[in-house]
Design a protein around this motif. Structure first.
Motif, short mmCIF file in Angstrom:
data_model
loop_
_atom_site.label_atom_id
_atom_site.label_comp_id
_atom_site.label_asym_id
_atom_site.label_seq_id
_atom_site.Cartn_x
_atom_site.Cartn_y
_atom_site.Cartn_z
N LEU A 127 0.84 -1.20 0.00
CA LEU A 127 0.00 0.00 0.00
C LEU A 127 0.87 1.25 0.00
O LEU A 127 1.83 1.36 0.77
CB LEU A 127 -0.90 0.01 1.24
N ILE A 128 0.50 2.17 -0.87
CA ILE A 128 1.12 3.50 -0.88
C ILE A 128 0.01 4.48 -0.54
O ILE A 128 -0.87 4.75 -1.37
CB ILE A 128 1.77 3.83 -2.24
N ASP A 129 0.04 4.97 0.70
CA ASP A 129 -0.95 5.95 1.14
C ASP A 129 -0.41 7.36 0.93
O ASP A 129 0.65 7.54 0.32
CB ASP A 129 -1.35 5.70 2.60
N ARG A 130 -1.12 8.33 1.43
CA ARG A 130 -0.76 9.74 1.23
C ARG A 130 0.67 10.05 1.69
O ARG A 130 1.43 10.71 0.98
CB ARG A 130 -1.77 10.63 1.94
N ALA A 131 1.05 9.57 2.86
CA ALA A 131 2.39 9.85 3.39
C ALA A 131 3.46 9.19 2.51
O ALA A 131 4.49 9.81 2.20
CB ALA A 131 2.50 9.37 4.83
N ALA A 132 3.24 7.95 2.10
CA ALA A 132 4.21 7.26 1.24
C ALA A 132 4.25 7.90 -0.14
O ALA A 132 5.31 8.02 -0.76
CB ALA A 132 3.87 5.78 1.14
N LEU A 133 3.09 8.34 -0.65
CA LEU A 133 3.03 9.02 -1.94
C LEU A 133 3.86 10.30 -1.91
O LEU A 133 4.56 10.61 -2.86
CB LEU A 133 1.57 9.32 -2.32
N GLU A 134 3.79 11.00 -0.81
CA GLU A 134 4.60 12.23 -0.69
C GLU A 134 6.09 11.89 -0.77
O GLU A 134 6.86 12.57 -1.46
CB GLU A 134 4.28 12.96 0.60
N ARG A 135 6.52 10.85 -0.08
CA ARG A 135 7.93 10.44 -0.15
C ARG A 135 8.32 10.06 -1.58
O ARG A 135 9.42 10.37 -2.03
CB ARG A 135 8.21 9.28 0.81
#
Length: 158
Positions: A127-135
């Motif tokens: 899963l790539i959520d909002r926080a991971a997407l930002e990274r």
């Protein structure tokens, strides 16, 4: 592994996309962004967008080591809401058998509820959520680093 200085330097480039810009994308542009980010990280894109009849695979790519990657993209606009767990269930039902995935990823600019995260963990769905997407999109981290994937020939994002 990027340092804070490298992240700041990446953020100053035209390749860095802030979440506010990502939030304003159309869902198809979000799929295209996901494909572009994978390509930036060295993946060969087989299909860059989904559509009607995509059976849960918006993006299909192949890693440097030859692994088939199936990505389901869920853009939630500017709401930041969670993606319904049923989307993770559906992805699990098609990614492996229908699309022949070695790696399955769900990406959103929102979040995933606890039941969805638990199901994904139990079924080896990344899963790539909002926080991971930002990274990934803003700071320039590679998808391999974000997801803890081992790619022997991985090169840092440029």
């Amino acid at each position: 592994m990027f340092t804070n200085a490298e992240s700041r330097a990446y953020m100053a480039t035209s390749q860095s996309l802030p979440l506010s810009q990502i939030d304003s994308l159309h869902h198809q542009q979000f799929e295209e962004l996901s494909a572009w980010l994978l390509q930036r990280d060295g993946y060969d894109i087989q299909r860059g967008t989904g559509g009607s009849g995509d059976l849960g695979a918006d993006v299909i790519a192949v890693s440097r080591s030859g692994q088939r990657v199936v990505v389901q993209c869920k853009h939630v606009g500017t709401s930041g809401r969670n993606v319904a767990s049923r989307h993770i269930h559906q992805l699990n039902g098609t990614a492996w058998q229908t699309h022949g995935a070695d790696i399955v990823i769900a990406v959103t600019n929102g979040g995933f509820p606890k039941p969805g995260r638990t199901f994904a963990e139990d079924h080896n769905i990344h899963l790539i959520d909002r926080a991971a997407l930002e990274r990934w999109a803003t700071w320039g981290r590679s998808v391999d680093e974000i997801l803890g994937l081992s790619e022997p020939d991985a090169a840092p994002a440029s």
